[in-house]
Design an enzyme around this catalytic site. Structure first.
Site, PDB file in Angstrom:
ATOM      1  N   GLY A 160       4.166   6.178 -12.517  1.00 28.49           N
ATOM      2  CA  GLY A 160       3.534   7.417 -11.783  1.00 28.49           C
ATOM      3  C   GLY A 160       2.193   6.423 -11.265  1.00 28.49           C
ATOM      4  O   GLY A 160       1.825   5.632 -12.068  1.00 28.49           O
ATOM      5  N   VAL A 172       5.364  -3.269 -17.223  1.00 24.41           N
ATOM      6  CA  VAL A 172       6.053  -2.736 -18.316  1.00 24.41           C
ATOM      7  C   VAL A 172       5.407  -1.605 -18.741  1.00 24.41           C
ATOM      8  O   VAL A 172       4.349  -1.730 -19.161  1.00 24.41           O
ATOM      9  CB  VAL A 172       6.150  -3.731 -19.364  1.00 24.41           C
ATOM     10  CG1 VAL A 172       7.100  -3.432 -20.511  1.00 24.41           C
ATOM     11  CG2 VAL A 172       6.864  -5.246 -18.982  1.00 24.41           C
ATOM     12  N   PHE A 192       0.843  -1.316  -0.016  1.00 23.28           N
ATOM     13  CA  PHE A 192      -0.069   0.096  -0.009  1.00 23.28           C
ATOM     14  C   PHE A 192       0.805   1.215   0.048  1.00 23.28           C
ATOM     15  O   PHE A 192       0.741   2.038   0.789  1.00 23.28           O
ATOM     16  CB  PHE A 192      -1.205  -0.075   1.137  1.00 23.28           C
ATOM     17  CG  PHE A 192      -2.350   0.993   0.923  1.00 23.28           C
ATOM     18  CD1 PHE A 192      -3.112   0.544  -0.099  1.00 23.28           C
ATOM     19  CD2 PHE A 192      -2.451   2.037   1.869  1.00 23.28           C
ATOM     20  CE1 PHE A 192      -4.063   1.592  -0.318  1.00 23.28           C
ATOM     21  CE2 PHE A 192      -3.571   2.783   1.657  1.00 23.28           C
ATOM     22  CZ  PHE A 192      -4.415   2.455   0.611  1.00 23.28           C
ATOM     23  N   GLY A 198      13.333  14.096  -8.324  1.00 23.57           N
ATOM     24  CA  GLY A 198      12.735  13.117  -8.050  1.00 23.57           C
ATOM     25  C   GLY A 198      12.299  12.155  -9.347  1.00 23.57           C
ATOM     26  O   GLY A 198      11.711  11.134  -8.971  1.00 23.57           O
ATOM     27  N   LYS A 256      12.049  -5.349 -18.008  1.00 21.48           N
ATOM     28  CA  LYS A 256      11.021  -5.169 -18.929  1.00 21.48           C
ATOM     29  C   LYS A 256      11.213  -5.928 -20.178  1.00 21.48           C
ATOM     30  O   LYS A 256      10.088  -6.514 -20.586  1.00 21.48           O
ATOM     31  CB  LYS A 256      10.859  -3.670 -18.969  1.00 21.48           C
ATOM     32  CG  LYS A 256      10.469  -3.091 -17.789  1.00 21.48           C
ATOM     33  CD  LYS A 256      10.531  -1.517 -17.895  1.00 21.48           C
ATOM     34  CE  LYS A 256      10.127  -0.851 -16.548  1.00 21.48           C
ATOM     35  NZ  LYS A 256      10.456   0.636 -16.439  1.00 21.48           N
ATOM     36  N   GLU A 270      16.051   7.842  -8.785  1.00 16.69           N
ATOM     37  CA  GLU A 270      16.127   7.293  -7.487  1.00 16.69           C
ATOM     38  C   GLU A 270      17.580   7.841  -6.846  1.00 16.69           C
ATOM     39  O   GLU A 270      18.403   8.179  -7.329  1.00 16.69           O
ATOM     40  CB  GLU A 270      16.266   5.638  -7.243  1.00 16.69           C
ATOM     41  CG  GLU A 270      15.170   5.044  -8.163  1.00 16.69           C
ATOM     42  CD  GLU A 270      13.755   4.662  -7.068  1.00 16.69           C
ATOM     43  OE1 GLU A 270      13.974   4.946  -5.975  1.00 16.69           O
ATOM     44  OE2 GLU A 270      13.007   4.691  -7.960  1.00 16.69           O
TER      45      GLU A 270
HETATM   46  N1  LIG Z   1       5.683   3.666  -8.788  1.00 18.32           N
HETATM   47  C1  LIG Z   1       5.525   3.433 -10.219  1.00 18.32           C
HETATM   48  O1  LIG Z   1       5.288   4.204 -10.879  1.00 18.32           O
HETATM   49  C2  LIG Z   1       5.526   1.987 -10.659  1.00 18.32           C
HETATM   50  C3  LIG Z   1       5.355   1.603 -11.872  1.00 18.32           C
HETATM   51  C4  LIG Z   1       5.192   0.473 -12.530  1.00 18.32           C
HETATM   52  C5  LIG Z   1       5.822  -0.791 -11.395  1.00 18.32           C
HETATM   53  N2  LIG Z   1       6.022  -0.365 -10.298  1.00 18.32           N
HETATM   54  C6  LIG Z   1       6.475  -1.442  -9.405  1.00 18.32           C
HETATM   55  O2  LIG Z   1       5.412  -1.815  -8.593  1.00 18.32           O
HETATM   56  C7  LIG Z   1       5.738  -1.973  -7.107  1.00 18.32           C
HETATM   57  C8  LIG Z   1       5.135  -1.083  -6.190  1.00 18.32           C
HETATM   58  O3  LIG Z   1       5.554   0.070  -6.473  1.00 18.32           O
HETATM   59  P1  LIG Z   1       5.586   1.407  -5.489  1.00 18.32           P
HETATM   60  O4  LIG Z   1       5.854   2.487  -6.051  1.00 18.32           O
HETATM   61  O5  LIG Z   1       3.918   1.381  -5.065  1.00 18.32           O
HETATM   62  O6  LIG Z   1       6.454   1.026  -4.288  1.00 18.32           O
HETATM   63  P2  LIG Z   1       6.369   1.554  -2.786  1.00 18.32           P
HETATM   64  O7  LIG Z   1       5.746   2.638  -2.869  1.00 18.32           O
HETATM   65  O8  LIG Z   1       7.776   1.193  -2.105  1.00 18.32           O
HETATM   66  O9  LIG Z   1       5.329   0.467  -2.034  1.00 18.32           O
HETATM   67  C9  LIG Z   1       5.836  -0.779  -1.643  1.00 18.32           C
HETATM   68  C10 LIG Z   1       4.572  -1.216  -0.650  1.00 18.32           C
HETATM   69  O10 LIG Z   1       4.692  -2.543  -0.344  1.00 18.32           O
HETATM   70  C11 LIG Z   1       4.677  -2.788   0.903  1.00 18.32           C
HETATM   71  N3  LIG Z   1       5.655  -3.946   1.427  1.00 18.32           N
HETATM   72  C12 LIG Z   1       6.855  -4.054   1.464  1.00 18.32           C
HETATM   73  N4  LIG Z   1       7.164  -5.372   1.775  1.00 18.32           N
HETATM   74  C13 LIG Z   1       6.030  -6.079   1.986  1.00 18.32           C
HETATM   75  C14 LIG Z   1       5.705  -7.341   2.505  1.00 18.32           C
HETATM   76  N5  LIG Z   1       6.503  -8.114   3.035  1.00 18.32           N
HETATM   77  N6  LIG Z   1       4.396  -7.669   2.856  1.00 18.32           N
HETATM   78  C15 LIG Z   1       3.390  -6.577   2.347  1.00 18.32           C
HETATM   79  N7  LIG Z   1       3.817  -5.359   1.987  1.00 18.32           N
HETATM   80  C16 LIG Z   1       5.014  -5.048   1.829  1.00 18.32           C
HETATM   81  C17 LIG Z   1       5.349  -1.374   1.500  1.00 18.32           C
HETATM   82  O11 LIG Z   1       5.053  -1.352   3.005  1.00 18.32           O
HETATM   83  P3  LIG Z   1       5.779  -0.172   3.978  1.00 18.32           P
HETATM   84  O12 LIG Z   1       5.311   0.899   3.393  1.00 18.32           O
HETATM   85  O13 LIG Z   1       4.997  -0.543   5.071  1.00 18.32           O
HETATM   86  O14 LIG Z   1       7.214  -0.590   3.858  1.00 18.32           O
HETATM   87  C18 LIG Z   1       4.574  -0.538   0.946  1.00 18.32           C
HETATM   88  O15 LIG Z   1       3.263  -0.219   1.005  1.00 18.32           O
HETATM   89  C19 LIG Z   1       7.202  -2.192  -7.264  1.00 18.32           C
HETATM   90  O16 LIG Z   1       7.582  -3.526  -7.482  1.00 18.32           O
HETATM   91  C20 LIG Z   1       7.726  -1.271  -8.531  1.00 18.32           C
HETATM   92  O17 LIG Z   1       8.838  -1.586  -8.948  1.00 18.32           O
HETATM   93  C21 LIG Z   1       6.020   1.028  -9.864  1.00 18.32           C
END
Ligand SMILES: NC(=O)c1ccc[n+]([C@@H]2O[C@H](COP(=O)([O-])OP(=O)(O)OC[C@H]3O[C@@H](n4cnc5c(N)ncnc54)[C@H](OP(=O)(O)O)[C@@H]3O)[C@@H](O)[C@H]2O)c1
Length: 338
Positions: A317, A152, A8, A207, A225, A210
């Site tokens: 995003g 992707v 989340f 931002g 990807k 990373e």
């Molecule tokens: N952001 C993008 O635009 C984007 C686009 C495409 C794909 N993705 C992929 O989508 C995924 C999520 O991205 P995001 O940006 O949402 O990442 P994020 O903001 O880091 O969120 C990750 C979430 O996963 C939770 N988490 C970590 N370990 C966990 C576990 N063992 N059990 C349950 N929950 C756990 C984290 O909890 P805590 O906050 O409590 O640590 C956090 O709520 C990643 O794999 C990323 O590569 C992201």
């Protein structure tokens, strides 16, 4: 449809916002009444089988940092595995951080969800580059739907394009600009002649990159990807280690400038063909569909009937990626109703 959100963070919250925004459309246009029965993060879970109040859930997570702080129904320490196995649901969204070495924790989450008979939607590249064929087989054996459009290209619907709109075509090659961060850096280097390090630092401040940009600039994210696309669209049996990868960190401004002067742009291109899997900087003629600027992604599919088809859009995003997540949800609903 009862939904469980595992993870989340940015995307989990973005999806919750999208479900609020699209509630009426989902019901009236698609007959879907989504009910989020659980949201889990690293600290714990909020579970309500009658459906969580998404506005309240978002408020609590923003203010206190975790879904586990949801009043009365939140529980610190409740694990994703426990929720996946014990909370009745139709679809599990797996949205935890990408781990390209082990695929965990996402891999275990996906396996448990499939074995429990839940349909699965993920944005997490980790499990897909570590164990795609195994997951695909497990989904079939378990009789569940498995979707990963969001892993992707963010909003760019390349998997749906190939599988649905180009059905009947054989995809012979995939080429693409698959990483927005490196594309932003290369675009600015070309336009301004600014050195790599300077643009990278500015991208970090904005931002766009990373704090640890290694996975992006060394081409690993793009390699993930292209692995996923090779498996999904070319029926390959590829793992990340099979990709030949060169990043962009050694590209000098002279190179981008010279490219510009000769009518080309330097782009980090992922290529998947029958015998090729690679990510490397390449010259692309200005005006070519892959010569996109800024943080955009672009993908060209080479097919037998339609020849070449290209698609461009935002690769990351929370809103953009929720377009893919919600699209997968609607697609599963349609498939089940078909
Ligand atoms: N952001 C993008 O635009 C984007 C686009 C495409 C794909 N993705 C992929 O989508 C995924 C999520 O991205 P995001 O940006 O949402 O990442 P994020 O903001 O880091 O969120 C990750 C979430 O996963 C939770 N988490 C970590 N370990 C966990 C576990 N063992 N059990 C349950 N929950 C756990 C984290 O909890 P805590 O906050 O409590 O640590 C956090 O709520 C990643 O794999 C990323 O590569 C992201």
């Amino acid at each position: 449809m009862k939904l469980v959100l595992v993870g989340f963070g940015n995307l989990g919250r973005g999806l919750a916002r999208t479900l609020i925004l699209k509630r009426r459309t989902l019901r009236s246009s698609y007959g879907i009444n989504p009910r989020v029965v659980a949201a889990v993060d690293e600290y714990g879970a909020a579970v309500d089988e009658r459906g969580l109040d998404l506005r309240k859930l978002l408020q609590v997570a923003e203010k206190k940092g975790s879904a586990a702080d949801y009043p009365r129904k939140g529980k610190k320490g409740r694990s994703a595995a426990d929720v996946i196995e014990n909370v009745e649901a139709d679809v599990v969204f797996e949205l935890t951080p990408t781990n390209i070495r082990t695929g965990e924790p996402g891999l275990t989450h996906l396996q448990k969800a499939m074995r429990a008979g839940r349909h699965v939607i993920t944005s997490n590249k980790g499990p897909l580059v570590v164990a795609f064929p195994e997951l695909d087989r497990l989904a079939r054996r378990s009789g569940v739907e498995f979707r990963y459009s969001a892993s992707v290209g963010g909003a760019v619907p390349v998997i749906g394009l190939a599988r649905k709109l180009l059905a009947g075509n054989e995809v012979r090659a995939v080429r693409g600009v698959l990483n927005g961060t490196t594309n932003y850096i290369l675009s600015r280097m070309s336009k301004e002649g600014t050195p790599f390090d300077v643009v990278l630092r500015e991208a970090q401040e904005m931002g766009i990159a990373e704090k640890d940009p290694t996975l992006d600039i060394e081409g690993i994210d793009a390699a993930c990807k292209i692995t996923i696309l090779a498996n999904a669209l070319l029926d390959r049996n590829a793992k990340l280690k099979d990709v030949d990868v060169t990043g962009i960190s050694r590209i000098k401004p002279e190179v981008t400038r010279l490219a510009q002067e000769t009518g080309n742009a330097v782009k980090l291109i992922g290529v998947a063909e029958r015998d090729i899997l690679e990510v490397a900087p390449k010259l692309v003629p200005i005006g070519h569909p892959l010569a996109v600027g800024g943080t955009l992604n672009a993908i060209t599919l080479e097919t037998d009937l339609a020849r070449e088809i290209s698609i461009t859009g935002f690769g990351a995003g929370p809103w953009e990626t929720s377009s893919a997540l919600v699209g997968d949800l609607i697609d599963i609903h349609r498939t089940l109703g078909a």
